[in-house]
Enzyme design. Sequence first.
Site, PDB file in Angstrom:
ATOM      1  CB  SER A   1      -2.315   0.778   8.679  1.00 25.78           C
ATOM      2  OG  SER A   1      -2.528  -0.266   9.657  1.00 25.78           O
ATOM      3  CG  ASP A   2      -4.149  -5.133   5.253  1.00 24.63           C
ATOM      4  OD1 ASP A   2      -4.873  -4.274   4.474  1.00 24.63           O
ATOM      5  OD2 ASP A   2      -4.209  -6.271   5.713  1.00 24.63           O
ATOM      6  CD  GLN A   3      -7.342  -4.637  12.560  1.00 27.29           C
ATOM      7  OE1 GLN A   3      -8.547  -4.584  12.171  1.00 27.29           O
ATOM      8  NE2 GLN A   3      -7.007  -4.193  13.916  1.00 27.29           N
TER       9      GLN A   3
ATOM     10  CE  LYS B   1      -4.110  -1.839   2.091  1.00 24.76           C
ATOM     11  NZ  LYS B   1      -5.003  -1.835   3.600  1.00 24.76           N
TER      12      LYS B   1
ATOM     13  N   GLY C   1      -0.600  -4.570  10.558  1.00 24.50           N
ATOM     14  CA  GLY C   1       0.776  -4.163   9.763  1.00 24.50           C
ATOM     15  C   GLY C   1       0.879  -2.745   9.753  1.00 24.50           C
TER      16      GLY C   1
END
Length: 192
Positions: A68-70, A52, A105
């Site tokens: 960010s990623d979750q 991203k 992340g």
Amino acid sequence: MYKLVLASSSPYRKTLLERLQQPFVCDSPDIDESQQLNETPRDYVERLSKEKAEAVAARHPDSLIIASDQCSVIDNVICGKPGHHSAAIQQLQQSSGNRVSFYTGLCIMNSNNHETLSAVIPFHVDFRDLTLQEIERYLNAEKPYDCAGSFKAEGLGVTLFKKMEGDDPNALIGLPLIRLCEMLRQFGLNLP
């Protein structure tokens, strides 16, 4: 001085980043978020947060890109956002009486030289035993169909929990602000 860019279209991440009282813009990375074969939850969110940041960096020179990623994990299986009511019921029934782990992340990238800092922040939620009626009442009240885990911890979702465990409750919402502040300071941003 760098501009801050949040590589996200998430209103939840935007609201969290606004708490730092720093000017920023949002830019959606629009990447493929499919999990790769044999990819662990930690590796998955770290890779996506980096991808991203990379996707948005090309459009924003002289910027620090925040990405960010979750994902949520129940019984060692990654659960996505439910998208609709029946999938949310299924997720919450699966969570009932169980521990659900969330991995977020986080990546910050200097768009000029692609210097990158990244981390994965875990957070765990122990759900109390939930009846179908409680699940239905909750879902009808908040409609958290765009949220990993089918709940909003910052709202009524907290009523579903027995215990929360982790270093930063913001990680549960999707942007771990404590670690983010540490990383921004490493890039020279002066925060209070």
